[in-house]
Design a protein around this motif. Structure first.
Motif, PDB file in Angstrom:
ATOM      1  N   LEU A 307       0.743  -1.036  -0.019  1.00 40.84           N
ATOM      2  CA  LEU A 307      -0.083  -0.007  -0.094  1.00 40.84           C
ATOM      3  C   LEU A 307       0.898   1.236   0.107  1.00 40.84           C
ATOM      4  O   LEU A 307       1.080   1.985   0.994  1.00 40.84           O
ATOM      5  CB  LEU A 307      -1.124   0.008   1.142  1.00 40.84           C
ATOM      6  N   SER A 308       1.701   1.703  -1.053  1.00 40.98           N
ATOM      7  CA  SER A 308       2.571   2.703  -1.009  1.00 40.98           C
ATOM      8  C   SER A 308       1.953   3.890  -1.207  1.00 40.98           C
ATOM      9  O   SER A 308       2.620   4.855  -0.896  1.00 40.98           O
ATOM     10  CB  SER A 308       3.128   2.539  -2.480  1.00 40.98           C
ATOM     11  N   THR A 309       0.421   4.057  -1.386  1.00 43.70           N
ATOM     12  CA  THR A 309      -0.049   5.445  -1.214  1.00 43.70           C
ATOM     13  C   THR A 309      -0.508   5.702   0.288  1.00 43.70           C
ATOM     14  O   THR A 309      -1.197   6.814   0.544  1.00 43.70           O
ATOM     15  CB  THR A 309      -1.013   5.683  -2.381  1.00 43.70           C
ATOM     16  N   LEU A 310      -0.501   4.812   1.109  1.00 46.27           N
ATOM     17  CA  LEU A 310      -1.140   4.867   2.412  1.00 46.27           C
ATOM     18  C   LEU A 310      -0.645   5.936   3.192  1.00 46.27           C
ATOM     19  O   LEU A 310       0.525   5.818   3.512  1.00 46.27           O
ATOM     20  CB  LEU A 310      -1.181   3.358   3.227  1.00 46.27           C
ATOM     21  N   THR A 311      -1.020   6.918   3.929  1.00 50.14           N
ATOM     22  CA  THR A 311      -0.734   7.861   4.600  1.00 50.14           C
ATOM     23  C   THR A 311      -1.224   7.701   6.229  1.00 50.14           C
ATOM     24  O   THR A 311      -0.752   8.253   7.005  1.00 50.14           O
ATOM     25  CB  THR A 311      -1.072   9.166   4.277  1.00 50.14           C
ATOM     26  N   ARG A 312      -2.276   7.019   6.390  1.00 53.45           N
ATOM     27  CA  ARG A 312      -2.878   7.071   7.728  1.00 53.45           C
ATOM     28  C   ARG A 312      -3.566   5.440   7.863  1.00 53.45           C
ATOM     29  O   ARG A 312      -4.320   5.021   6.958  1.00 53.45           O
ATOM     30  CB  ARG A 312      -4.238   8.009   8.040  1.00 53.45           C
ATOM     31  N   LEU A 313      -3.128   5.036   8.820  1.00 56.63           N
ATOM     32  CA  LEU A 313      -3.542   3.510   9.258  1.00 56.63           C
ATOM     33  C   LEU A 313      -4.126   3.441  10.505  1.00 56.63           C
ATOM     34  O   LEU A 313      -3.369   3.727  11.615  1.00 56.63           O
ATOM     35  CB  LEU A 313      -2.652   2.373   8.830  1.00 56.63           C
ATOM     36  N   ASP A 314      -5.290   3.206  10.728  1.00 54.63           N
ATOM     37  CA  ASP A 314      -5.857   3.186  12.192  1.00 54.63           C
ATOM     38  C   ASP A 314      -6.159   1.866  12.514  1.00 54.63           C
ATOM     39  O   ASP A 314      -7.165   1.067  12.011  1.00 54.63           O
ATOM     40  CB  ASP A 314      -7.090   3.959  12.178  1.00 54.63           C
ATOM     41  N   LEU A 315      -5.379   1.000  13.513  1.00 53.43           N
ATOM     42  CA  LEU A 315      -5.501  -0.355  14.083  1.00 53.43           C
ATOM     43  C   LEU A 315      -5.929  -0.209  15.579  1.00 53.43           C
ATOM     44  O   LEU A 315      -5.759  -1.300  16.202  1.00 53.43           O
ATOM     45  CB  LEU A 315      -4.173  -0.982  13.752  1.00 53.43           C
ATOM     46  N   THR A 316      -6.346   0.967  16.054  1.00 55.65           N
ATOM     47  CA  THR A 316      -6.541   1.030  17.318  1.00 55.65           C
ATOM     48  C   THR A 316      -7.768  -0.309  17.888  1.00 55.65           C
ATOM     49  O   THR A 316      -8.647  -0.551  16.992  1.00 55.65           O
ATOM     50  CB  THR A 316      -7.257   2.323  17.456  1.00 55.65           C
ATOM     51  N   ASN A 317      -7.395  -0.676  19.120  1.00 57.42           N
ATOM     52  CA  ASN A 317      -8.421  -1.689  19.833  1.00 57.42           C
ATOM     53  C   ASN A 317      -8.538  -2.906  18.828  1.00 57.42           C
ATOM     54  O   ASN A 317      -9.729  -3.233  18.425  1.00 57.42           O
ATOM     55  CB  ASN A 317      -9.569  -0.930  20.112  1.00 57.42           C
ATOM     56  N   ASN A 318      -7.520  -3.590  18.675  1.00 59.32           N
ATOM     57  CA  ASN A 318      -7.534  -4.864  18.051  1.00 59.32           C
ATOM     58  C   ASN A 318      -6.994  -6.045  18.744  1.00 59.32           C
ATOM     59  O   ASN A 318      -6.735  -5.596  19.838  1.00 59.32           O
ATOM     60  CB  ASN A 318      -7.148  -4.931  16.541  1.00 59.32           C
ATOM     61  N   ASP A 319      -6.616  -7.047  18.489  1.00 61.67           N
ATOM     62  CA  ASP A 319      -5.723  -8.160  19.040  1.00 61.67           C
ATOM     63  C   ASP A 319      -4.276  -8.313  18.671  1.00 61.67           C
ATOM     64  O   ASP A 319      -3.808  -9.604  18.844  1.00 61.67           O
ATOM     65  CB  ASP A 319      -6.612  -9.295  19.195  1.00 61.67           C
ATOM     66  N   ILE A 320      -3.733  -7.500  18.131  1.00 65.90           N
ATOM     67  CA  ILE A 320      -2.416  -7.284  17.490  1.00 65.90           C
ATOM     68  C   ILE A 320      -1.348  -7.545  18.604  1.00 65.90           C
ATOM     69  O   ILE A 320      -1.306  -6.712  19.550  1.00 65.90           O
ATOM     70  CB  ILE A 320      -2.044  -6.167  16.647  1.00 65.90           C
ATOM     71  N   THR A 321      -0.360  -8.415  18.471  1.00 72.42           N
ATOM     72  CA  THR A 321       0.524  -8.709  19.576  1.00 72.42           C
ATOM     73  C   THR A 321       2.029  -8.305  19.011  1.00 72.42           C
ATOM     74  O   THR A 321       2.742  -7.925  19.528  1.00 72.42           O
ATOM     75  CB  THR A 321       0.556 -10.182  20.088  1.00 72.42           C
ATOM     76  N   ILE A 322       2.043  -8.374  17.609  1.00 69.05           N
ATOM     77  CA  ILE A 322       3.392  -8.282  16.999  1.00 69.05           C
ATOM     78  C   ILE A 322       3.023  -7.299  16.139  1.00 69.05           C
ATOM     79  O   ILE A 322       2.366  -7.557  15.219  1.00 69.05           O
ATOM     80  CB  ILE A 322       4.002  -9.610  16.490  1.00 69.05           C
ATOM     81  N   LEU A 323       4.255  -6.348  15.979  1.00 70.28           N
ATOM     82  CA  LEU A 323       4.163  -5.359  14.747  1.00 70.28           C
ATOM     83  C   LEU A 323       5.227  -5.594  13.926  1.00 70.28           C
ATOM     84  O   LEU A 323       6.354  -5.744  14.249  1.00 70.28           O
ATOM     85  CB  LEU A 323       4.263  -4.061  15.579  1.00 70.28           C
ATOM     86  N   PRO A 324       5.021  -5.792  12.416  1.00 70.85           N
ATOM     87  CA  PRO A 324       5.978  -6.261  11.601  1.00 70.85           C
ATOM     88  C   PRO A 324       6.963  -5.190  11.243  1.00 70.85           C
ATOM     89  O   PRO A 324       6.308  -3.964  11.113  1.00 70.85           O
ATOM     90  CB  PRO A 324       5.389  -6.563  10.343  1.00 70.85           C
ATOM     91  N   ALA A 325       8.234  -5.321  11.370  1.00 75.12           N
ATOM     92  CA  ALA A 325       9.046  -4.155  11.141  1.00 75.12           C
ATOM     93  C   ALA A 325       8.730  -3.700   9.702  1.00 75.12           C
ATOM     94  O   ALA A 325       9.195  -2.262   9.280  1.00 75.12           O
ATOM     95  CB  ALA A 325      10.525  -4.883  11.285  1.00 75.12           C
ATOM     96  N   SER A 326       8.385  -4.212   8.612  1.00 67.54           N
ATOM     97  CA  SER A 326       8.074  -3.999   7.435  1.00 67.54           C
ATOM     98  C   SER A 326       6.902  -2.908   7.304  1.00 67.54           C
ATOM     99  O   SER A 326       7.095  -1.995   6.061  1.00 67.54           O
ATOM    100  CB  SER A 326       7.737  -5.094   6.440  1.00 67.54           C
ATOM    101  N   LEU A 327       6.281  -2.473   8.408  1.00 64.67           N
ATOM    102  CA  LEU A 327       5.138  -1.153   8.324  1.00 64.67           C
ATOM    103  C   LEU A 327       6.216  -0.132   8.197  1.00 64.67           C
ATOM    104  O   LEU A 327       5.691   0.886   7.585  1.00 64.67           O
ATOM    105  CB  LEU A 327       4.594  -1.405   9.670  1.00 64.67           C
ATOM    106  N   SER A 328       7.489   0.126   8.523  1.00 63.70           N
ATOM    107  CA  SER A 328       8.235   1.295   8.300  1.00 63.70           C
ATOM    108  C   SER A 328       8.636   1.387   6.715  1.00 63.70           C
ATOM    109  O   SER A 328       9.254   2.580   6.473  1.00 63.70           O
ATOM    110  CB  SER A 328       9.322   1.120   9.236  1.00 63.70           C
ATOM    111  N   LEU A 329       8.521   0.441   5.956  1.00 62.88           N
ATOM    112  CA  LEU A 329       8.786   0.446   4.545  1.00 62.88           C
ATOM    113  C   LEU A 329       7.724   1.471   3.529  1.00 62.88           C
ATOM    114  O   LEU A 329       7.859   1.850   2.628  1.00 62.88           O
ATOM    115  CB  LEU A 329       8.875  -0.946   3.941  1.00 62.88           C
ATOM    116  N   LEU A 330       6.694   1.480   4.364  1.00 60.00           N
ATOM    117  CA  LEU A 330       5.507   2.186   3.698  1.00 60.00           C
ATOM    118  C   LEU A 330       5.976   3.613   3.496  1.00 60.00           C
ATOM    119  O   LEU A 330       6.206   4.564   4.482  1.00 60.00           O
ATOM    120  CB  LEU A 330       4.193   2.193   4.572  1.00 60.00           C
TER     121      LEU A 330
END
Length: 597
Positions: A307-330
């Motif tokens: 998702l190369s054009t993504l500027t805002r991602l809202d993941l508030t209040n989910n069940d995520i335990t691990i955050l992939p480092a690859s998010l920083s590549l957006l």
């Protein structure tokens, strides 16, 4: 003895109060005959006065009194009434006499006590806008569906359970608001509204959407929030013009698979989504804002980096335990919301430092791997070519020189991109103090520019020559003003100005009617002019959070195109924080209630 029978005396005559018809000041009626407009908003009317219905038929009272008229008072040269505003009264019915005003182009009856409508409305064939929101209507007369010139029909906040199949005859309708009703099904003829651009179906009882919606190929905004939807028909992908889709507060278990090429904003918060699939993410080729808050998502797949054009991602209040480092590549991500997740391995204080610090931390976790653009000099690689990713330029039409801490962009990068039809430039996270002058070489193709996280103190008018621009990111710079020439960018839809030095809403933005998204958080903005802002009829997202707003003008509530208004972190007292936290709809409704009539 008189041949006429004496009428029986009424012993209570002196005590009775005769029922009087509501009156309208003669001055208003006189002005209406000249202007063709009559505003009777908030006058406590329980019915429409007869002299309003007969405004263009009866001889004015002043003429009957044999008063001499000057040049400006020729009542016989009156204008037909075209605009009648009757909102915020207690009107319970509209009689058939409404047909006596055939010249009406706008009829505003919102915020009354209407439980039914006269079929005589169908005789107002010039009508273009019909506002019926906030009443007690349970049905819509079939006759209304014959109004061929109608382009705006607002029916929100009524008691409607069904709609006539004839609704599809409103061939010129561009806006239809059916929100806050009791609808359980929609007529299949809805798909015949070929000109429709905005369709609001939120806050009803819909369990499914008809496949005929796919025929609405001009709809840009579709709001189906707060219904009982469990699935979204795949046919909706044929709605090629759709830019904003709201599916909040439903019962969706999967992210809809919608390869809509223009889709910029997707809101699917407060559903039951448990996983994100690569196939669904791959469809979101132009997505800028993705809201996934308050679901049951456990894992963020690596494919989210597409998702190369993504500027805002809202993941508030989910069940995520691990955050992939690859998010920083957006490359364009500047807002990542993660509160309320059981994250492991990330300190809570890091989350409070904001998106920039979090992405910096994630980049540090990425293991070093060979990439397409490698800054290594070999016997087969010229030093000047090492900084140029030819694949990005030729295949993806991307011009990327980001996170180099550079004070200028090397000429070889522009040379390599010559005549390649580059559409996107990403020069973010450098030390640029001015906008690269060679960007004008791409004025026929460039649609997106990211110059965020630099040291820009002024915006060169040269950027205003890039007439194809749709998106600009100036976030996290030192800008305090924008050039007036920016109004030449008539295709610009979104501009990011977060964390700069603006002390007021940039004047030129009020003139840019194409804008849909304006992000101005983290500045020093002290006031905004709602009377000018309301002219931005496409503006749906406005972020004014963390500024110096001491008061929020009630007239801001009239900006009905707004779907997302952020005001947190300002020093104003009203509206109270409890109202602000309820969201945009609640804030706008509160502001409208504060307007003095």
């Amino acid at each position: 003895m008189s041949r006429f029978k004496r009428p029986k005396a009424d012993s209570l005559a002196g005590f009775r109060t005769e029922k009087t018809e509501p009156t309208v000041p003669l001055g208003l009626l006189k002005a209406a005959r000249k202007s063709g407009q009559l505003n009777l908003t908030g006058r406590g009317l329980t019915e429409v006065p007869q002299n309003v219905y007969r405004l263009n038929i009866d001889t004015p009272e002043e003429a009957q009194q044999n008063v001499s008229f000057g040049e400006s008072d020729r009542w016989w040269e009156q204008s037909d009434l075209t605009k009648l505003l009757l909102s915020s009264n207690q009107i319970t019915q509209l009689t058939d006499d409404i047909k006596l005003l055939p010249g009406l182009t706008m009829l505003d009856l919102h915020d009354n006590q209407l439980s039914s409508l006269s079929g005589a409305l169908g005789e107002l064939q010039e009508l273009q806008q019909l506002r019926l929101s906030h009443n007690r209507l349970r049905s819509l007369p079939v006759e209304v569906c014959t109004l061929k010139n109608l382009f705006s029909l607002t029916l929100q906040q009524n008691l409607m359970e069904s709609l006539p199949e004839e609704l599809g005859q409103l061939e010129n309708l561009t806006e239809l608001d059916l929100s806050y009703n009791h609808l359980t099904v929609l007529p299949s003829s809805l798909g015949h509204l070929n000109c429709l651009q905005k369709l609001n179906l939120s806050h009803n009882k819909l369990r499914c959407l008809p496949d005929s919606l796919a025929q609405l190929t001009n709809v840009k905004l579709l709001d189906c929030s707060n219904n009982h939807l469990t699935d979204i028909p795949a046919s909706l992908s044929e709605m090629r013009a759709m830019e904003q889709l709201y599916l909040r507060h439903n019962k969706l278990r999967l992210l809809p698979k919608l390869p809509a090429p223009m889709l910029k904003e997707l809101y699917v918060g407060n559903n039951q989504i448990e996983q994100l699939e690569a196939e669904q993410l791959a469809c979101l080729t132009s997505i800028s804002l993705l809201e996934l808050r308050d679901n049951k998502i456990k894992i963020i797949p690596e494919e989210i980096t597409s998702l190369s054009t993504l500027t805002r991602l809202d993941l508030t209040n989910n069940d995520i335990t691990i955050l992939p480092a690859s998010l920083s590549l957006l490359p364009n991500l500047n807002m990542l919301l993660l509160e309320g997740n059981p994250l492991r391995g990330i300190r809570r204080d890091l989350l409070t430092k904001g998106t920039s610090e979090l992405l910096k931390y994630l980049r540090g976790r990425i293991k070093e791997e060979p990439e397409g653009a490698v800054e290594v000099h070999t016997a087969m690689t010229l030093p000047s070519q090492a900084r140029v990713n030819v694949h990005d330029i030729k295949a993806l039409k991307l011009l990327v020189y980001s996170e180099k801490q550079a004070s200028n962009i090397p000429d070889e990068l522009f040379d390599a991109a010559a005549d390649q039809g580059v559409t996107t430039a990403n020069f973010s996270k450098n030390q640029l103090t001015s906008i690269p002058s060679r960007l004008v070489e791409f004025q026929s193709s460039m649609t997106e520019i990211n110059l965020g996280f630099n040291r820009l103190t002024c915006c060169s008018p040269d950027i205003c020559k890039l007439l194809q621009l749709i998106h600009i990111d100036f976030g996290n710079n030192q800008l305090s003003d924008l050039p007036p020439e920016l109004k030449n960018l008539t295709k610009l839809r979104s501009i990011i100005l977060n964390n700069n030095r603006f002390k007021s809403f940039p004047d030129v933005l009020y003139q840019m009617v194409s804008l849909e998204t304006v992000l101005l958080s983290g500045n020093q903005v002290s006031e905004v002019d709602p009377c000018r802002l309301i002219k931005l009829v496409h503006l749906s997202t406005l972020d004014l959070s963390n500024n110096d707003l001491l008061k929020i003008p009630p007239e801001l509530g009239l900006c009905t195109s707004l779907r997302c208004l952020s005001l947190e972190g300002n020093p104003f007292r009203t509206p109270r924080a409890a109202i602000v936290t309820k969201g945009t709809d609640a804030v706008l409704e509160y502001l409208r209630s504060r307007i003095q009539t």
